[in-house]
Design a protein around this motif. Structure first.
Motif, PDB file in Angstrom:
ATOM      1  N   PRO A  35       0.809  -1.229   0.000  1.00  0.00           N
ATOM      2  CA  PRO A  35       0.000   0.000   0.000  1.00  0.00           C
ATOM      3  C   PRO A  35       0.841   1.277   0.000  1.00  0.00           C
ATOM      4  N   ASP A  36       2.091   1.216   0.452  1.00  0.00           N
ATOM      5  CA  ASP A  36       2.952   2.397   0.492  1.00  0.00           C
ATOM      6  C   ASP A  36       3.801   2.565  -0.762  1.00  0.00           C
ATOM      7  N   GLU A  53      -0.528  15.125 -17.699  1.00  0.00           N
ATOM      8  CA  GLU A  53      -0.117  15.549 -16.369  1.00  0.00           C
ATOM      9  C   GLU A  53       0.315  14.328 -15.584  1.00  0.00           C
ATOM     10  N   ARG A  54       1.456  14.395 -14.913  1.00  0.00           N
ATOM     11  CA  ARG A  54       1.958  13.272 -14.133  1.00  0.00           C
ATOM     12  C   ARG A  54       1.402  13.368 -12.714  1.00  0.00           C
ATOM     13  N   LEU A  55       0.749  12.311 -12.268  1.00  0.00           N
ATOM     14  CA  LEU A  55       0.123  12.273 -10.952  1.00  0.00           C
ATOM     15  C   LEU A  55       0.682  11.088 -10.184  1.00  0.00           C
ATOM     16  N   CYS A  56       1.319  11.338  -9.063  1.00  0.00           N
ATOM     17  CA  CYS A  56       1.952  10.283  -8.259  1.00  0.00           C
ATOM     18  C   CYS A  56       1.221  10.138  -6.928  1.00  0.00           C
ATOM     19  N   GLU A  61      -3.568   5.444  -1.737  1.00  0.00           N
ATOM     20  CA  GLU A  61      -4.203   6.672  -2.204  1.00  0.00           C
ATOM     21  C   GLU A  61      -4.890   6.466  -3.550  1.00  0.00           C
ATOM     22  N   TRP A  62      -4.281   5.651  -4.444  1.00  0.00           N
ATOM     23  CA  TRP A  62      -4.923   5.352  -5.726  1.00  0.00           C
ATOM     24  C   TRP A  62      -6.223   4.588  -5.516  1.00  0.00           C
ATOM     25  N   ALA A  63      -6.225   3.629  -4.582  1.00  0.00           N
ATOM     26  CA  ALA A  63      -7.447   2.858  -4.314  1.00  0.00           C
ATOM     27  C   ALA A  63      -8.561   3.779  -3.811  1.00  0.00           C
ATOM     28  N   GLU A  64      -8.214   4.702  -2.921  1.00  0.00           N
ATOM     29  CA  GLU A  64      -9.198   5.657  -2.407  1.00  0.00           C
ATOM     30  C   GLU A  64      -9.680   6.588  -3.525  1.00  0.00           C
TER      31      GLU A  64
END
Length: 94
Positions: A35-36, A53-56, A61-64
């Motif tokens: 998850p981290d 746009e690059r989103l990290c 956080e992606w699951a949420e």
């Protein structure tokens, strides 16, 4: 410049390097399923054919983010399927 000032400034410059060497965290040893684990995605920019746009974010956080997006899409479709739009001004309450 005095000898003491020279030694003191050299010691200060060396401190961040020593601190970085002592860190136990190694991102190459984290499993991609953790998850981290940090993932970056390129998201298309609205109004452009090629700009991205690059989103990290971390996996958690992606699951949420995905869950929230699905919930908002379901709410939107459900409201418009029944003809209700609670956010429109002057429509009263739902």
């Amino acid at each position: 410049m005095s000898l003491f000032a020279l030694i003191f400034s050299g010691a200060i410059l060396m401190m961040p390097a020593a601190d970085a060497a002592e860190r136990p965290y190694d991102p190459t040893k984290i499993s991609p399923d953790d998850p981290d684990y940090m993932r970056c995605r390129k998201i298309p920019v609205t109004g452009s054919l090629v700009k991205k746009e690059r989103l990290c974010k971390t996996n958690a956080e992606w699951a949420e983010y995905i869950e929230r997006s699905r919930k908002e899409a379901d709410d939107f479709v459900g409201r418009h399927r029944t003809g209700q739009d609670c956010r429109a001004p002057g429509t009263g309450t739902c």
